[in-house]
Write an enzyme that holds these catalytic residues in place. Structure first.
Site: not given
Ligand code: BGC
Length: 812
Positions: A483
């Site tokens: 993200d």
């Molecule tokens: C989110 C995921 C994401 C991960 C890496 C997590 O906090 O819930 O959807 O893939 O972070 O960024």
């Protein structure tokens, strides 16, 4: 240093020192009604949705940490104490907190009186039951007073924290006998109220917070308790609470139980009232009647235990290593249930306000949960798919209460759609239920445009095909799984979110090699599924795209020693030796090796060696290396974190299993297991002081090698680490893998293991599996016996006969 111990027989973690390095929590409830509870009884309760139906209030990130909860105050003469040590913090003579499967038992003892509180949410019940048992261990008759305490939240946990010009005037309660009802906003648009009761007559009550505590006192010194006298206050606005006062006399050796129930009721519009302004209490009373004796409560707990006996009997391993067995057999599966229920919404790190259910998160969570209750997994798949758009894109998150996509975050995360293939395929392989593919599922919750779930998978696959970039790699959109790798969201305004700021996709060349690897893995799964359904033309079409992607990855995604991570907006490489910082990333190397891309040419081995050399650390594999040391506007949030934290070179545990699975693809069991032990919480119990979070559940992130304090964990409980580790260890390392036509046995273990035993219930039969390793191998099978007879492959058929079958597998 340890703060407790595992009691495997009872499936509990027993905390013996209340001063844990961080609140160590548990979850009560597993369907509609939930509570979070810490080892000192902090936490909160909600119905279905931690944002929209918050029942009790919580103060996040407070001083002291973990303020507010389900407290009991014992007033014994001048001594005031709480069984969970907090909030009074009176030194106890003994303390113990047992976190079990959806229940928590907290016991404190002071001056010969023991207070034991069992907290749980009975199955199929919209209420939390608290059984308080007081025991007099002394030689004299004792007279004590008990005060209960909870604080109501005014339902919407977000506005509850900000809109005080309204909130301080809306609070309303009703009191009848020993039951305190919270009915704020019930007379207008709400069809629900909550209640808190005890099963004995009370000496008095309080429902006005300031009257109970005194305006300038904390949770540790309520004025009413100090004075030993309830004020019988009725809240009008301000902050309603519920506190009962009970006077108790105990003979030497005597014990008494008190059953408190914190519940929630919904009434139909025409059944809301008993009389003018008096709420209809029928349903509350029905629930109370179910739990008004010790025997009824004990039975309900026994039912809950049986429920977990059953769930945890589906997959068990006996490896001879307690640390492994307890995590696989108990805690990892339990955590998978919790992530299934909450996605990333409500923990002691997730406020319950910010996020609902994540599209990608919930699909991944299914892989660790589907064997437990496939029917619920089925329903979840349909709910998730219903938030998809017709072009295959989807909302990144949805709210559990209304199951609607969340407009604040929107869509545009280009990995999202592919995870629906993973979720669906995992479900079908577990159950054999291909019928789910025929279910008609809306797009964006609009039933008028419903199509079959199968069609949803097609548009998921095609969403990638239709969004390829200049190299033929998938366009990344706002971000892929990471993200924080925001290649199209150029943000220089600290007041905006990295993810939802402008998405400069126009003219963007930002492509993701991680999505490319994901596409190969789930594209193949989808093609395979098509073939099974006789849709051979579709399978061929899909396979062509997949093959092409493999070529593209080899051509444009390979950096010489490892797979690059992405191309940025301008078409420049990320995660390449050419870069000054973050020359290598974990995600693309995980997915491309899981996909076996270039395995024959040695690319997988090379990539895995590079991961070992550059990303591995004492506490796990870091996400990237070297860490970013400055902010790159064209990379976004990832470079905003200090080096070694979160997505900037933290050990982001979620993605470590991708490398473990990659190692199993090349048959390197020793390395896969070495990685596993580094992040598996039961192996970290001894270093709890450093690790900080619970030794019984995975954390999302452990500070990486560039951090100030490597090894310190954060964000425990709600993380894809739970399902991915369970998936990796059970299906690829222990190697017991559901497939369409049976159970595939393909272990990849350390060479010094002599073997292991496991039991797997699968489609109506029980498989008793024994793996033996006489020649010190990691992978590869020389012999398979089923029910004592030689079997020609390692795919063990579906028996479905309700019987037990023995399976013996010899590695060699
Ligand atoms: C989110 C995921 C994401 C991960 C890496 C997590 O906090 O819930 O959807 O893939 O972070 O960024």
């Amino acid at each position: 240093m340890k703060y407790g111990y595992f009691d495997d027989k009872n499936r509990e973690y027993v905390i013996t020192n209340p001063r844990t390095p961080w609140p160590w929590i548990n979850y009560l409830g597993n369907e509609d009604f939930f509570s979070l509870i810490s080892n000192s009884a902090g936490g909160y309760t909600f119905y279905k949705d931690a944002k929209f139906r918050r029942i009790t209030r919580y103060r996040y990130n407070n001083v002291p940490m973990d303020s507010g909860g389900k407290y009991f105050y014992i007033k014994d003469g001048e001594n005031i104490w709480s069984p969970g040590w907090k909030p009074c913090k009176t030194e106890l003579d003994s303390y113990e907190c047992r976190h079990g499967m959806n229940y928590t038992n907290i016991r404190g003892e002071k001056n010969g009186i023991t207070a034991n509180v069992l907290y749980f949410v009975p199955l199929k019940t919209w209420a939390e039951v608290q059984k308080l048992t007081l025991t007099n261990n002394s030689k004299t008759v004792r007279k004590i007073k008990v005060f209960s305490f909870i604080e109501w939240c005014l339902w919407n946990a977000a506005s509850d924290m900000e809109n005080f010009q309204r909130n301080f005037s809306t609070g309303e309660v009703e009191i009848e006998g020993s039951v305190i009802y919270h009915k704020t906003e019930y007379k207008e648009r709400r069809d629900h109220y909550a209640y808190y009761s005890v099963n004995v007559p009370i000496q008095g009550y309080d429902t006005d917070r300031e009257s109970f505590f005194g305006l300038y006192n904390g949770f540790d010194e309520p004025q009413v308790v100090a004075e030993g006298k309830p004020k019988n206050t009725e809240a009008h606005g301000w902050s309603p609470i519920a506190s009962h006062c009970i006077e108790v006399e105990l003979k030497p050796g005597e014990s008494k139980d008190f059953i408190f129930v914190l519940g929630y009721v919904e009434n139909k519009e025409d059944e809301k009232w008993e009389s003018k302004n008096i709420i209809n209490k029928k349903k509350a009373k029905e629930t109370l009647a179910k739990f008004n004796t010790t025997a009824k409560v004990d039975n309900a707990l026994a039912d809950l235990r049986k429920y977990w006996d059953n769930l945890l009997s589906i997959y068990t391993v006996n490896s001879g290593d307690d640390k492994l067995d307890r995590i696989v057999n108990i805690w990892n599966q339990y955590q998978c249930m919790i992530t299934f229920c909450f996605s990333r919404s409500a923990s002691f790190f997730e406020s319950g306000i910010g996020r609902g259910m994540g599209f990608r998160d919930s699909n991944q969570d299914l892989t660790g949960f589907v064997h437990q209750i496939p029917e619920r997994a089925r329903e979840r798949i349909i709910d998730i798919a219903s938030t998809q758009f017709q072009d295959g894109g989807c909302y990144h998150q949805y709210q559990p209460l209304n199951k609607r996509g969340n407009n604040d975050i929107g869509g545009g995360f280009n990995d999202d759609p592919l995870w629906l293939i993973l979720g669906t395929v995992s479900y079908i392989k577990e159950t054999g239920d291909f019928g789910i593919l025929e279910e008609m599922v809306p797009f964006d919750n609009d039933i008028s445009v419903a199509r079959s779930l199968f069609d949803h998978l097609t548009v998921s696959f095609d969403h990638v095909v239709n969004n390829l970039g200049p190299h033929g790699l998938p366009l990344i959109g706002r971000a892929d799984w990471n993200d924080c790798l925001n290649l199209n969201c150029f943000s220089n305004d600290p007041n905006e979110s990295f993810q939802t700021t402008e998405n400069k996709t126009e003219g963007s060349k930002a492509e993701s090699v991680m999505i490319a690897g994901l596409f190969v893995v789930y594209g193949r799964d989808y093609a395979n599924l098509c073939n099974r359904l006789g849709k051979h033309n579709e399978a061929k079409r899909v396979q062509k795209h997949v093959d092409k992607m493999v070529d593209v990855i080899k051509k444009y995604g390979w950096d010489g020693e490892w797979f690059i991570r992405a191309y940025d907006y301008y078409g420049r490489k990320i995660g390449s030796n050419e870069n000054e910082e973050a020359k290598i990333f974990i995600e693309s190397n995980g997915w491309c090796t899981m996909a076996g891309i270039g395995k024959e040419e040695g690319l997988c081995n090379k990539a895995l060696n590079a991961v070992k050399e550059r990303l591995d650390s004492k506490y796990g594999i870091v996400l990237n290396n070297p860490a970013f040391t400055k902010y790159y506007i064209e990379y976004g949030e990832i470079s905003s974190y200090p080096a070694g934290y979160k997505e900037n070179a933290g050990v982001f545990c979620h993605n470590n299993p991708w490398i473990m699975i990659g190692e199993t693809v090349v048959g390197n069991g020793n390395r896969a297991w070495e990685y596993y032990r580094k992040i598996c919480p039961s192996y970290l119990e001894e270093i709890s002081d450093l690790h900080k979070t619970e030794p019984y559940v995975y954390a999302q992130m452990v500070a990486g090698k560039d951090a100030f304090k490597p090894g310190e964990a954060k964000n425990s409980w709600l993380t894809g680490t739970a399902s991915w580790n369970f998936y990796a260890v059970t299906q690829y390392m222990l190697g017991i893998r559901p497939d369409y036509d049976g159970l595939l046995i393909d272990p990849c273990i350390p060479t010094d293991w002599k073997g292991f035993k496991a039991t797997r219930k699968f489609r109506g039969a029980t498989y008793r599996i024994e793996v033996v390793n006489p020649n010190g191998k990691s992978k590869g099978i020389s012999e398979v016996m089923v029910d004592g007879k030689p079997h020609k492959s390692n795919l063990i058929p579906v028996f479905g006969d309700g019987k037990e079958h023995s399976v013996k597998v010899v590695l060699g």
